[in-house]
Design a protein around this motif. Sequence first.
Motif, PDB file in Angstrom:
ATOM      1  N   PRO A 116     -49.910 -31.444 -47.419  1.00  0.00           N
ATOM      2  CA  PRO A 116     -50.829 -32.260 -46.622  1.00  0.00           C
ATOM      3  C   PRO A 116     -50.435 -33.738 -46.632  1.00  0.00           C
ATOM      4  CG  PRO A 116     -52.061 -30.720 -47.994  1.00  0.00           C
ATOM      5  CD  PRO A 116     -50.633 -30.594 -48.381  1.00  0.00           C
ATOM      6  N   GLY A 117     -50.701 -34.379 -45.522  1.00  0.00           N
ATOM      7  CA  GLY A 117     -50.390 -35.812 -45.430  1.00  0.00           C
ATOM      8  C   GLY A 117     -49.007 -36.053 -44.844  1.00  0.00           C
ATOM      9  N   GLY A 118     -48.500 -35.057 -44.103  1.00  0.00           N
ATOM     10  CA  GLY A 118     -47.195 -35.214 -43.454  1.00  0.00           C
ATOM     11  C   GLY A 118     -46.036 -35.228 -44.423  1.00  0.00           C
ATOM     12  N   ARG A 119     -46.248 -34.650 -45.587  1.00  0.00           N
ATOM     13  CA  ARG A 119     -45.160 -34.609 -46.577  1.00  0.00           C
ATOM     14  C   ARG A 119     -44.578 -33.207 -46.639  1.00  0.00           C
ATOM     15  NH1 ARG A 119     -49.588 -37.278 -48.886  1.00  0.00           N
ATOM     16  NH2 ARG A 119     -49.219 -39.504 -49.129  1.00  0.00           N
ATOM     17  N   SER A 120     -43.421 -33.120 -47.192  1.00  0.00           N
ATOM     18  CA  SER A 120     -42.849 -31.779 -47.406  1.00  0.00           C
ATOM     19  C   SER A 120     -42.088 -31.759 -48.728  1.00  0.00           C
ATOM     20  CB  SER A 120     -41.939 -31.385 -46.239  1.00  0.00           C
ATOM     21  OG  SER A 120     -40.890 -32.299 -46.126  1.00  0.00           O
ATOM     22  N   LEU A 121     -42.000 -30.553 -49.253  1.00  0.00           N
ATOM     23  CA  LEU A 121     -41.359 -30.385 -50.559  1.00  0.00           C
ATOM     24  C   LEU A 121     -40.260 -29.343 -50.393  1.00  0.00           C
ATOM     25  CD1 LEU A 121     -42.043 -31.334 -53.550  1.00  0.00           C
ATOM     26  CD2 LEU A 121     -42.953 -29.045 -53.850  1.00  0.00           C
ATOM     27  N   MET A 122     -39.040 -29.756 -50.650  1.00  0.00           N
ATOM     28  CA  MET A 122     -37.925 -28.822 -50.555  1.00  0.00           C
ATOM     29  C   MET A 122     -37.586 -28.361 -51.974  1.00  0.00           C
ATOM     30  SD  MET A 122     -34.403 -28.348 -50.776  1.00  0.00           S
ATOM     31  CE  MET A 122     -33.613 -29.911 -50.840  1.00  0.00           C
ATOM     32  N   VAL A 123     -37.545 -27.047 -52.177  1.00  0.00           N
ATOM     33  CA  VAL A 123     -37.234 -26.503 -53.505  1.00  0.00           C
ATOM     34  C   VAL A 123     -35.962 -25.666 -53.397  1.00  0.00           C
ATOM     35  CG1 VAL A 123     -38.044 -25.061 -55.406  1.00  0.00           C
ATOM     36  CG2 VAL A 123     -39.680 -26.431 -54.124  1.00  0.00           C
ATOM     37  N   ALA A 124     -34.978 -25.997 -54.186  1.00  0.00           N
ATOM     38  CA  ALA A 124     -33.720 -25.241 -54.193  1.00  0.00           C
ATOM     39  C   ALA A 124     -33.484 -24.673 -55.581  1.00  0.00           C
ATOM     40  CB  ALA A 124     -32.564 -26.152 -53.799  1.00  0.00           C
ATOM     41  N   LEU A 125     -32.977 -23.446 -55.627  1.00  0.00           N
ATOM     42  CA  LEU A 125     -32.693 -22.821 -56.940  1.00  0.00           C
ATOM     43  C   LEU A 125     -31.315 -23.245 -57.398  1.00  0.00           C
ATOM     44  CD1 LEU A 125     -33.955 -19.185 -56.438  1.00  0.00           C
ATOM     45  CD2 LEU A 125     -35.163 -21.143 -57.371  1.00  0.00           C
ATOM     46  N   GLN A 126     -31.229 -23.555 -58.656  1.00  0.00           N
ATOM     47  CA  GLN A 126     -29.933 -23.998 -59.173  1.00  0.00           C
ATOM     48  C   GLN A 126     -29.322 -23.057 -60.197  1.00  0.00           C
ATOM     49  OE1 GLN A 126     -29.913 -28.203 -60.234  1.00  0.00           O
ATOM     50  NE2 GLN A 126     -28.831 -28.329 -58.296  1.00  0.00           N
ATOM     51  N   GLU A 127     -30.115 -22.628 -61.181  1.00  0.00           N
ATOM     52  CA  GLU A 127     -29.539 -21.777 -62.224  1.00  0.00           C
ATOM     53  C   GLU A 127     -30.627 -20.938 -62.868  1.00  0.00           C
ATOM     54  OE1 GLU A 127     -27.991 -24.100 -65.456  1.00  0.00           O
ATOM     55  OE2 GLU A 127     -29.953 -24.907 -65.917  1.00  0.00           O
ATOM     56  N   PHE A 128     -30.164 -19.891 -63.551  1.00  0.00           N
ATOM     57  CA  PHE A 128     -31.086 -19.073 -64.346  1.00  0.00           C
ATOM     58  C   PHE A 128     -30.391 -18.806 -65.674  1.00  0.00           C
ATOM     59  CE2 PHE A 128     -32.903 -15.055 -65.817  1.00  0.00           C
ATOM     60  CZ  PHE A 128     -34.250 -15.365 -65.757  1.00  0.00           C
ATOM     61  N   GLN A 129     -30.943 -19.379 -66.724  1.00  0.00           N
ATOM     62  CA  GLN A 129     -30.308 -19.257 -68.033  1.00  0.00           C
ATOM     63  C   GLN A 129     -31.383 -19.246 -69.107  1.00  0.00           C
ATOM     64  OE1 GLN A 129     -27.546 -22.403 -68.870  1.00  0.00           O
ATOM     65  NE2 GLN A 129     -26.264 -21.120 -70.118  1.00  0.00           N
ATOM     66  N   ASP A 130     -31.229 -18.359 -70.094  1.00  0.00           N
ATOM     67  CA  ASP A 130     -32.195 -18.253 -71.193  1.00  0.00           C
ATOM     68  C   ASP A 130     -33.620 -18.114 -70.663  1.00  0.00           C
ATOM     69  OD1 ASP A 130     -30.208 -18.446 -73.035  1.00  0.00           O
ATOM     70  OD2 ASP A 130     -30.397 -20.624 -73.250  1.00  0.00           O
ATOM     71  N   ASN A 131     -33.764 -17.319 -69.621  1.00  0.00           N
ATOM     72  CA  ASN A 131     -35.072 -17.069 -69.001  1.00  0.00           C
ATOM     73  C   ASN A 131     -35.720 -18.346 -68.462  1.00  0.00           C
ATOM     74  OD1 ASN A 131     -36.700 -14.768 -68.376  1.00  0.00           O
ATOM     75  ND2 ASN A 131     -38.274 -15.645 -69.684  1.00  0.00           N
ATOM     76  N   ARG A 132     -34.890 -19.293 -68.114  1.00  0.00           N
ATOM     77  CA  ARG A 132     -35.403 -20.531 -67.512  1.00  0.00           C
ATOM     78  C   ARG A 132     -34.768 -20.704 -66.139  1.00  0.00           C
ATOM     79  NH1 ARG A 132     -37.811 -23.840 -71.407  1.00  0.00           N
ATOM     80  NH2 ARG A 132     -37.422 -25.762 -70.293  1.00  0.00           N
ATOM     81  N   ILE A 133     -35.562 -21.206 -65.247  1.00  0.00           N
ATOM     82  CA  ILE A 133     -35.116 -21.345 -63.859  1.00  0.00           C
ATOM     83  C   ILE A 133     -34.884 -22.835 -63.568  1.00  0.00           C
ATOM     84  CG2 ILE A 133     -35.740 -20.941 -61.443  1.00  0.00           C
ATOM     85  CD1 ILE A 133     -37.688 -18.734 -62.594  1.00  0.00           C
ATOM     86  N   GLY A 134     -33.708 -23.130 -63.090  1.00  0.00           N
ATOM     87  CA  GLY A 134     -33.383 -24.514 -62.732  1.00  0.00           C
ATOM     88  C   GLY A 134     -33.751 -24.763 -61.266  1.00  0.00           C
ATOM     89  N   LEU A 135     -34.556 -25.782 -61.021  1.00  0.00           N
ATOM     90  CA  LEU A 135     -34.997 -26.084 -59.652  1.00  0.00           C
ATOM     91  C   LEU A 135     -34.617 -27.513 -59.290  1.00  0.00           C
ATOM     92  CD1 LEU A 135     -38.722 -24.839 -59.836  1.00  0.00           C
ATOM     93  CD2 LEU A 135     -36.798 -23.580 -58.894  1.00  0.00           C
ATOM     94  N   LYS A 136     -34.167 -27.665 -58.068  1.00  0.00           N
ATOM     95  CA  LYS A 136     -33.962 -29.019 -57.537  1.00  0.00           C
ATOM     96  C   LYS A 136     -35.083 -29.240 -56.527  1.00  0.00           C
ATOM     97  CE  LYS A 136     -30.234 -31.746 -55.504  1.00  0.00           C
ATOM     98  NZ  LYS A 136     -30.403 -32.887 -56.374  1.00  0.00           N
ATOM     99  N   VAL A 137     -35.852 -30.290 -56.743  1.00  0.00           N
ATOM    100  CA  VAL A 137     -37.050 -30.507 -55.933  1.00  0.00           C
ATOM    101  C   VAL A 137     -36.945 -31.856 -55.227  1.00  0.00           C
ATOM    102  CG1 VAL A 137     -39.565 -30.782 -56.031  1.00  0.00           C
ATOM    103  CG2 VAL A 137     -38.457 -29.121 -57.520  1.00  0.00           C
ATOM    104  N   ARG A 138     -37.243 -31.855 -53.917  1.00  0.00           N
ATOM    105  CA  ARG A 138     -37.229 -33.124 -53.166  1.00  0.00           C
ATOM    106  C   ARG A 138     -38.541 -33.255 -52.397  1.00  0.00           C
ATOM    107  NH1 ARG A 138     -33.149 -36.171 -49.058  1.00  0.00           N
ATOM    108  NH2 ARG A 138     -32.521 -37.128 -50.994  1.00  0.00           N
ATOM    109  N   LEU A 139     -39.242 -34.350 -52.659  1.00  0.00           N
ATOM    110  CA  LEU A 139     -40.486 -34.632 -51.946  1.00  0.00           C
ATOM    111  C   LEU A 139     -40.189 -35.703 -50.892  1.00  0.00           C
ATOM    112  CD1 LEU A 139     -43.630 -34.282 -51.796  1.00  0.00           C
ATOM    113  CD2 LEU A 139     -43.784 -36.157 -53.428  1.00  0.00           C
TER     114      LEU A 139
END
Lengths: 155, 180
Positions: A91-114
């Motif tokens: 909301p508010g004319g914003r957007s959130l881009m989420v990209a997956l980067q890695e999966f290691q030790d049951n953790r997910i790497g995310l690249k996030v851009r607002l």
Amino acid sequence: MKLPKNLRRRVLLFSLLSFIVAAGRGAAQKQPQIVQVKIGTILASNKNDEFDAKLKGLENQLRVLKYRSYRLLKDESQNVPWQGSKVFEIPGGRSLMVALQEFQDNRIGLKVRLTEGQKPLLDTTVRIANRGNFILGGPPHEGGVLVLSISAVAQ
Amino acid sequence: MKDCENISESMGRWLDGELSPAESESIRAHVAQCAACREAQRKLEKLQLALEGALMAESKSIEFEPFWRAVQLRIAEKRTWYEDALDWSRGLFTASRAAWAIPALIALLLAVASLESYFPGWRGGAGRNAFAAVDSIDAHGRNVALLREYDSKTTVIWLYEDQEGENETAEEPPPPGPAF
């Protein structure tokens, strides 16, 4: 060294167990094909003392922010393919881009851009536990601020 | 033939009464029908008798009193816990025990290392691992705060958008950032 028969059996049994455990470990570490990313958009303000019942699961985390009122504006989930990305409208004319980067030790790497229109507001790289989340907040909205709960579940 | 080899290996323990009833019965049955093993048994018994006789004759001249006194002293002697632990650990490294203990140790180490895969966040209860780790933040010149709250395992990235001059036209100023 000549080992007695029952001893040989034990050695074989433990070797087999070790192999099974190692194989299981390999399987458990297998990279997921799809990650379900969920964005909960919450309006936090000090206008009243309303706490949206739909946010019960996030109450402890939201209370950290010390606002008086929390209301869920939008809840959106998208399946993000491995090494892919998805855009969530905020909301508010914003957007959130989420990209997956890695999966290691049951953790997910995310690249996030607002972004707000074409203007980037924030870029961050975060590693969260599978089924875990983190909070991104601050953008002003309707007399309050937007708080985004960003979570990911490996499928 | 293989039976005779096995019987021959166990014969001494059989004659000393160290075998289980089932093993003793199995050897007794074999010896009853095998001339070679009967002969081996006879020779062993004869040897045992000879040894026993020689030992008995020798023992008459041995002074046992100092030996028993030393044994009593050892029993009465107070041992520290680490001496007991050392004695116990010595037994672990005999060849036969090490033969299964080493694979068992490997299996155990693998299992411990795998626990995180099977049960995420098992280390430190609700999860050392439950925290989000922030590798990088770029707020494009804006102020940003990073908060980690341990009780609720919360990681917060807070963006302060009200840069100088940016919100001059806004009708209502946004509320200030949260009081972390």
